[in-house]
Design a protein around this motif. Structure first.
Motif, PDB file in Angstrom:
ATOM      1  N   GLN A  35       0.834  -1.207   0.000  1.00 53.96           N
ATOM      2  CA  GLN A  35       0.000   0.000   0.000  1.00 53.96           C
ATOM      3  C   GLN A  35       0.869   1.257   0.000  1.00 53.96           C
ATOM      4  O   GLN A  35       0.569   2.240  -0.670  1.00 53.96           O
ATOM      5  N   GLU A  36       1.946   1.192   0.763  1.00 57.66           N
ATOM      6  CA  GLU A  36       2.847   2.339   0.871  1.00 57.66           C
ATOM      7  C   GLU A  36       3.479   2.680  -0.475  1.00 57.66           C
ATOM      8  O   GLU A  36       3.722   3.856  -0.777  1.00 57.66           O
ATOM      9  N   PHE A  37       3.730   1.649  -1.296  1.00 58.39           N
ATOM     10  CA  PHE A  37       4.391   1.864  -2.581  1.00 58.39           C
ATOM     11  C   PHE A  37       3.446   1.651  -3.768  1.00 58.39           C
ATOM     12  O   PHE A  37       3.894   1.400  -4.889  1.00 58.39           O
ATOM     13  N   LYS A  38       2.154   1.769  -3.537  1.00 52.46           N
ATOM     14  CA  LYS A  38       1.169   1.451  -4.579  1.00 52.46           C
ATOM     15  C   LYS A  38       1.255   2.363  -5.802  1.00 52.46           C
ATOM     16  O   LYS A  38       0.785   1.990  -6.882  1.00 52.46           O
ATOM     17  N   GLN A  39       1.845   3.520  -5.656  1.00 50.04           N
ATOM     18  CA  GLN A  39       1.956   4.414  -6.811  1.00 50.04           C
ATOM     19  C   GLN A  39       3.096   4.010  -7.749  1.00 50.04           C
ATOM     20  O   GLN A  39       3.190   4.514  -8.867  1.00 50.04           O
ATOM     21  N   GLN A  40       3.960   3.114  -7.289  1.00 49.00           N
ATOM     22  CA  GLN A  40       5.024   2.604  -8.161  1.00 49.00           C
ATOM     23  C   GLN A  40       4.402   1.617  -9.157  1.00 49.00           C
ATOM     24  O   GLN A  40       3.744   0.654  -8.762  1.00 49.00           O
ATOM     25  N   ILE A  41       4.589   1.848 -10.438  1.00 49.41           N
ATOM     26  CA  ILE A  41       3.884   1.115 -11.489  1.00 49.41           C
ATOM     27  C   ILE A  41       4.083  -0.396 -11.382  1.00 49.41           C
ATOM     28  O   ILE A  41       3.156  -1.169 -11.610  1.00 49.41           O
ATOM     29  N   LEU A  42       5.269  -0.836 -11.020  1.00 47.32           N
ATOM     30  CA  LEU A  42       5.566  -2.271 -11.000  1.00 47.32           C
ATOM     31  C   LEU A  42       5.418  -2.903  -9.613  1.00 47.32           C
ATOM     32  O   LEU A  42       5.746  -4.073  -9.426  1.00 47.32           O
ATOM     33  N   ALA A  43       4.915  -2.143  -8.639  1.00 44.91           N
ATOM     34  CA  ALA A  43       4.859  -2.632  -7.255  1.00 44.91           C
ATOM     35  C   ALA A  43       3.912  -3.816  -7.081  1.00 44.91           C
ATOM     36  O   ALA A  43       4.233  -4.778  -6.372  1.00 44.91           O
ATOM     37  N   LYS A  44       2.754  -3.777  -7.717  1.00 48.65           N
ATOM     38  CA  LYS A  44       1.762  -4.837  -7.522  1.00 48.65           C
ATOM     39  C   LYS A  44       2.327  -6.194  -7.943  1.00 48.65           C
ATOM     40  O   LYS A  44       2.241  -7.181  -7.199  1.00 48.65           O
ATOM     41  N   GLU A  45       2.902  -6.246  -9.144  1.00 49.64           N
ATOM     42  CA  GLU A  45       3.490  -7.497  -9.622  1.00 49.64           C
ATOM     43  C   GLU A  45       4.626  -7.945  -8.707  1.00 49.64           C
ATOM     44  O   GLU A  45       4.738  -9.129  -8.360  1.00 49.64           O
ATOM     45  N   ALA A  46       5.468  -7.000  -8.290  1.00 50.79           N
ATOM     46  CA  ALA A  46       6.613  -7.328  -7.440  1.00 50.79           C
ATOM     47  C   ALA A  46       6.169  -7.901  -6.103  1.00 50.79           C
ATOM     48  O   ALA A  46       6.721  -8.908  -5.635  1.00 50.79           O
ATOM     49  N   PHE A  47       5.168  -7.298  -5.486  1.00 52.88           N
ATOM     50  CA  PHE A  47       4.737  -7.766  -4.163  1.00 52.88           C
ATOM     51  C   PHE A  47       4.007  -9.107  -4.243  1.00 52.88           C
ATOM     52  O   PHE A  47       4.064  -9.883  -3.287  1.00 52.88           O
ATOM     53  N   ILE A  48       3.367  -9.381  -5.353  1.00 52.48           N
ATOM     54  CA  ILE A  48       2.773 -10.722  -5.539  1.00 52.48           C
ATOM     55  C   ILE A  48       3.888 -11.775  -5.515  1.00 52.48           C
ATOM     56  O   ILE A  48       3.784 -12.796  -4.833  1.00 52.48           O
ATOM     57  N   ILE A  49       4.961 -11.499  -6.247  1.00 52.84           N
ATOM     58  CA  ILE A  49       6.098 -12.426  -6.299  1.00 52.84           C
ATOM     59  C   ILE A  49       6.784 -12.512  -4.938  1.00 52.84           C
ATOM     60  O   ILE A  49       7.127 -13.606  -4.460  1.00 52.84           O
ATOM     61  N   ILE A  50       6.972 -11.359  -4.290  1.00 47.46           N
ATOM     62  CA  ILE A  50       7.644 -11.330  -2.985  1.00 47.46           C
ATOM     63  C   ILE A  50       6.877 -12.132  -1.946  1.00 47.46           C
ATOM     64  O   ILE A  50       7.446 -12.961  -1.220  1.00 47.46           O
ATOM     65  N   LYS A  51       5.575 -11.913  -1.853  1.00 46.17           N
ATOM     66  CA  LYS A  51       4.761 -12.625  -0.853  1.00 46.17           C
ATOM     67  C   LYS A  51       4.825 -14.133  -1.057  1.00 46.17           C
ATOM     68  O   LYS A  51       4.958 -14.897  -0.099  1.00 46.17           O
ATOM     69  N   ASP A  52       4.733 -14.532  -2.307  1.00 50.17           N
ATOM     70  CA  ASP A  52       4.788 -15.964  -2.605  1.00 50.17           C
ATOM     71  C   ASP A  52       6.165 -16.537  -2.276  1.00 50.17           C
ATOM     72  O   ASP A  52       6.277 -17.608  -1.666  1.00 50.17           O
ATOM     73  N   PHE A  53       7.210 -15.811  -2.638  1.00 53.22           N
ATOM     74  CA  PHE A  53       8.568 -16.328  -2.481  1.00 53.22           C
ATOM     75  C   PHE A  53       8.970 -16.446  -1.015  1.00 53.22           C
ATOM     76  O   PHE A  53       9.505 -17.486  -0.587  1.00 53.22           O
ATOM     77  N   VAL A  54       8.721 -15.404  -0.230  1.00 55.73           N
ATOM     78  CA  VAL A  54       9.215 -15.412   1.161  1.00 55.73           C
ATOM     79  C   VAL A  54       8.456 -16.398   2.036  1.00 55.73           C
ATOM     80  O   VAL A  54       8.962 -16.823   3.076  1.00 55.73           O
ATOM     81  N   THR A  55       7.246 -16.770   1.642  1.00 56.03           N
ATOM     82  CA  THR A  55       6.468 -17.712   2.461  1.00 56.03           C
ATOM     83  C   THR A  55       6.533 -19.142   1.941  1.00 56.03           C
ATOM     84  O   THR A  55       5.959 -20.046   2.547  1.00 56.03           O
ATOM     85  N   SER A  56       7.257 -19.366   0.827  1.00 53.64           N
ATOM     86  CA  SER A  56       7.280 -20.701   0.224  1.00 53.64           C
ATOM     87  C   SER A  56       8.437 -21.564   0.726  1.00 53.64           C
ATOM     88  O   SER A  56       8.511 -22.752   0.423  1.00 53.64           O
ATOM     89  N   GLY A  57       9.347 -20.973   1.492  1.00 53.20           N
ATOM     90  CA  GLY A  57      10.499 -21.718   1.985  1.00 53.20           C
ATOM     91  C   GLY A  57      10.248 -22.380   3.331  1.00 53.20           C
ATOM     92  O   GLY A  57       9.147 -22.349   3.874  1.00 53.20           O
ATOM     93  N   LYS A  58      11.314 -22.968   3.896  1.00 46.31           N
ATOM     94  CA  LYS A  58      11.201 -23.682   5.171  1.00 46.31           C
ATOM     95  C   LYS A  58      11.271 -22.741   6.371  1.00 46.31           C
ATOM     96  O   LYS A  58      10.945 -23.123   7.488  1.00 46.31           O
ATOM     97  N   THR A  59      11.734 -21.492   6.145  1.00 44.57           N
ATOM     98  CA  THR A  59      11.788 -20.482   7.215  1.00 44.57           C
ATOM     99  C   THR A  59      12.654 -20.950   8.384  1.00 44.57           C
ATOM    100  O   THR A  59      12.340 -20.699   9.546  1.00 44.57           O
ATOM    101  N   ILE A  60      13.753 -21.610   8.087  1.00 42.55           N
ATOM    102  CA  ILE A  60      14.611 -22.174   9.132  1.00 42.55           C
ATOM    103  C   ILE A  60      15.230 -21.087  10.004  1.00 42.55           C
ATOM    104  O   ILE A  60      15.240 -21.196  11.239  1.00 42.55           O
ATOM    105  N   ARG A  61      15.737 -20.027   9.410  1.00 41.18           N
ATOM    106  CA  ARG A  61      16.482 -19.026  10.175  1.00 41.18           C
ATOM    107  C   ARG A  61      15.596 -18.286  11.164  1.00 41.18           C
ATOM    108  O   ARG A  61      15.936 -18.167  12.340  1.00 41.18           O
ATOM    109  N   GLY A  62      14.465 -17.794  10.677  1.00 43.22           N
ATOM    110  CA  GLY A  62      13.542 -17.093  11.576  1.00 43.22           C
ATOM    111  C   GLY A  62      12.967 -18.012  12.637  1.00 43.22           C
ATOM    112  O   GLY A  62      12.859 -17.642  13.816  1.00 43.22           O
TER     113      GLY A  62
END
Length: 364
Positions: A35-62
């Motif tokens: 929402q904070e970066f919604k005016q950036q033209i490519l933000a929507k596509e980027a955040f879709i990829i980011i959300k999927d990527f960061v939650t698809s791993g094993k999350t061992i470190r955290g």
């Protein structure tokens, strides 16, 4: 063997429980940032990829950071859980940033059982008939990896209850460790692409700083600091983390050579196709005969290697490295167990034993 399987399943369950908490925090955080970066033209596509990527791993470190923090001091964990979740999430965002860039460096088309980020962008470019789709995909992924790194910094800004001196120390430790991780990534590229064989100590340094420390030492160190353990205890956790990480990396090398794409979530036999000069590779070259070495050097690093030759390479790895690395892992196990005995907190020592057993028996 049955006891090891039970411990592995319990460890997986514990990691998955922490992962759920971290994923929930991350998705809320990333939605607010979108929402904070919604005016950036490519933000929507980027955040879709980011959300999927960061939650698809094993999350061992955290998850390891949360588990260790909870084990050291349950009351402190409950009081500062929101802050601890922010720190755990920052570790996962940094990890994702490193992976996105690592896949470009290694030209890996698969990650976590799906297209790597640069490959996703490349395929989108192909569909839209862009010029030079691969360059586009890699360029976009480099930028997205950078964004992930800065989002990690934003996540740390969400820490509000811990003392400022503690937060500043956490930032400094993370920055120092990730600088070392990037140097190790550079060393990995040098080792892979140079013609001559690397020295064993070069490979070990790469293992230590590319994987071992930031995967295990860093989360354990941060758990010690946020729970105000004394310097001696924190140093012990760092040392134990290094041993745990070396075992993890050796097992990872074996998985990358012998596991299927479905099992590992990476490209099929990725280390063979990339020609990775791992400790396994050095042992193989040292022990193989002249004809076998010629065959290995001809096929290792060939991204178009056929299945028949893959099987032959795998058999050579099995023939010359399995016994040696079983002994290496056994030695590391014994050293780690001795170090764990020196941990003052018995509950934390028990957790570390479970993590050790998990590393020894993991298949992915």
């Amino acid at each position: 063997m049955l006891a090891s399987v039970i411990i592995e399943r319990l460890m997986l369950k514990n990691l998955q429980e922490e992962k759920k908490l971290i994923d929930s925090w991350l998705l809320n955080f990333l939605t607010s940032k979108e929402q904070e970066f919604k005016q950036q033209i490519l933000a929507k596509e980027a955040f879709i990829i980011i959300k999927d990527f960061v939650t698809s791993g094993k999350t061992i470190r955290g998850s390891l950071f949360l588990l260790a923090s909870k084990t050291v001091d349950q009351k402190n964990y409950e009081t500062n859980q929101v802050d601890f979740l922010a720190i755990a999430s920052a570790l996962e965002l940094i990890h994702s940033s490193l992976l996105v860039h690592d896949d470009i460096i290694d030209q890996d088309e698969m990650r976590r059982g799906q297209d790597s980020v640069w490959q996703k962008y490349t395929k989108n470019a192909l569909k839209k008939d862009y010029k030079n789709p691969q360059n586009y995909g890699q360029s976009m992924a480099i930028c997205l990896g950078n964004i992930l790194n800065y989002l990690a910094n934003e996540a740390l800004n969400e820490v509000s209850n811990l003392p400022k001196t503690t937060v500043d120390k956490i930032r400094s430790i993370i920055d120092q460790e990730i600088i070392k991780t990037n140097f190790a990534e550079m060393l990995d590229s040098k080792i892979t692409l140079q013609n001559e064989l690397p020295l064993e100590n070069e490979v070990l340094q790469m293992y230590l700083f590319k994987t071992a420390r930031y995967t295990f030492s860093l989360p354990l160190q941060l758990a010690g600091i946020t729970n105000q353990l004394n310097t001696s205890e924190v140093e012990k956790l760092i040392d134990i983390g290094e041993k745990l990480g070396l075992i993890f990396q050796i097992k990872d090398d074996q998985i990358s050579i012998f596991s299927t794409e479905r099992e590992s979530g990476k490209s099929f036999v990725s280390d063979i196709k990339e020609g990775k000069k791992t400790l396994l590779y050095l042992t193989l070259i040292k022990n193989a005969n002249q004809l076998e070495r010629q065959f290995i050097n001809k096929n290792l690093g060939d991204k178009k290697i056929n299945l028949e030759n893959i099987v032959k390479v795998q058999k050579l790895f099995d023939k010359y490295t399995s016994k040696s690395f079983d002994e290496t892992i056994k030695q590391l196990k014994q050293e780690t167990e001795i170090q764990i005995e020196g941990i003052a907190s018995k509950s934390l020592a028990e957790l570390l034993k479970k993590i050790l057993d998990f590393n020894l028996n993991r298949k992915f």
